[in-house]
Design an enzyme around this catalytic site. Structure first.
Site, mmCIF file in Angstrom:
data_model
loop_
_atom_site.group_PDB
_atom_site.id
_atom_site.type_symbol
_atom_site.label_atom_id
_atom_site.label_comp_id
_atom_site.label_asym_id
_atom_site.label_seq_id
_atom_site.Cartn_x
_atom_site.Cartn_y
_atom_site.Cartn_z
ATOM 1 C CD GLU A 170 -2.934 -0.980 2.229
ATOM 2 O OE1 GLU A 170 -2.893 -0.232 3.375
ATOM 3 O OE2 GLU A 170 -3.786 -1.869 2.323
ATOM 4 C CG HIS A 203 -8.604 1.151 3.027
ATOM 5 N ND1 HIS A 203 -7.788 1.961 2.432
ATOM 6 C CD2 HIS A 203 -7.982 0.404 3.734
ATOM 7 C CE1 HIS A 203 -6.516 1.530 2.651
ATOM 8 N NE2 HIS A 203 -6.773 0.386 3.628
#
Length: 322
Positions: A170, A203
């Site tokens: 990420e 997310h």
């Protein structure tokens, strides 16, 4: 104007002009940068769903499959930056890897100082954890030095995902690759607050699984998604700040891993703690010390001035200066 020229001698961009000392980006640079970041974010999230399965996300089989796909996308992510650079005509002296925070200069401070700063912010939760832990300090040291303990950790797929793979991939995709594309367009400060939006939206895919496995009510899932977006956006801005100030990928990765381990501070539990005054005082002290040390601990002079990503802006920014 002379200072601006001296600050950013590395930015040699085809089609960029200077008028009265102002930086004029080539036409369409911002659109190309934003679309590149959006495509990269979609590729990362989309890779999680190339595997069809009726199993929940925490099942070891699902985790292993997703490891494969996100590692492939993350490994290919530098190609997005390379393609963006070739398409826009941006030319810099720092190498592509250096722009992405993969370099040796200032590496040791980049490993230690950002993590220390983050631990200061979590002084309250750390104090609470230490007071509630049944182990003594020496017991904790023995466990940390026990190879068997780490073998168990690395054999746990969820631990490996939360502490290693997710932080590394990420931060590589959403910070190391996106910030070099956003800084020339928006500048360091705006890029720090723009980059986390891609991270936060990415997310939202957790909502799909919560709805799919009916893990809560619709309103509860929606509120959870909003909270997660807000929290990840704020956290993303913090790690983007670390990346711009230090010019290193390692610091954000370690801080990400640490925050995944700690989780969101349990303030409600602290309010009911038997030693509430001590715990709440440590929460407050941690925030104050964090604000006090935020800029000194991330002083670019520790990491090589200017940091590579800061060479992508034509005018001096206080974020890039010591």
């Amino acid at each position: 104007m002379a200072e601006e020229e001296e600050f950013s001698p590395n930015l040699l961009t085809d089609g960029m002009e200077r008028s009265n000392g102002d930086f004029v980006p080539p036409d369409g640079l911002c659109w190309v940068s934003v679309l590149s970041c959006l495509l990269l974010a979609c590729s990362y999230v989309g890779s999680l769903y190339v595997w069809k399965s009726d199993l929940p996300r925490d099942h070891p089989t699902v985790i292993k499959r997703r490891f494969t796909s996100v590692l492939i996308v993350s490994g290919l992510s530098p190609l997005f930056v390379w393609a963006w650079r070739e398409f826009t005509g941006v030319r810099t002296v720092p190498s592509l890897l250096a722009l992405m925070g993969i370099r040796f200069e200032g590496l040791i401070p980049a490993i230690i100082l950002p993590l220390m700063l983050t631990m200061v912010l979590f002084l309250g939760p750390l104090t609470q954890l230490a007071m509630d832990c049944p182990w003594s300090f020496l017991d904790g040291i023995r466990v940390a030095l026990d190879p068997w303990f780490w073998m168990l950790c690395f054999s746990d797929m969820r631990w490996l995902r939360n502490q290693v793979v997710a932080p590394l991939t990420e931060e590589l995709v959403f910070r190391a690759c996106m910030l070099p594309m956003l800084v020339p367009c928006a500048g360091p400060l705006a890029a720090i607050f723009t980059c986390p939006l891609f991270f936060g939206v990415a997310h939202f895919h957790h909502v799909i699984e919560l709805l799919r496995f009916r893990q809560g009510t619709l309103s509860g899932i929606f509120l959870s998604a909003v909270f997660q977006f807000s929290y990840t956006a704020v956290f993303g801005a913090y790690t983007a700040f670390l990346f711009v100030r230090t010019g290193h990928l390692m610091g954000p990765v370690l801080c990400h891993s640490f925050c995944n381990y700690m989780g969101f501070p349990a303030v409600s539990t602290a309010m009911e703690h038997p030693h509430r005054f001590i715990v709440l005082s440590s929460y407050l002290m941690g925030v104050l010390l964090f604000l006090l040390f935020l800029f000194p601990f991330t002083d670019p002079s520790y990491y090589g001035l200017p940091t590579p990503v800061c060479t992508l802006t034509s005018s001096p920014s206080s974020l890039c200066l010591s």
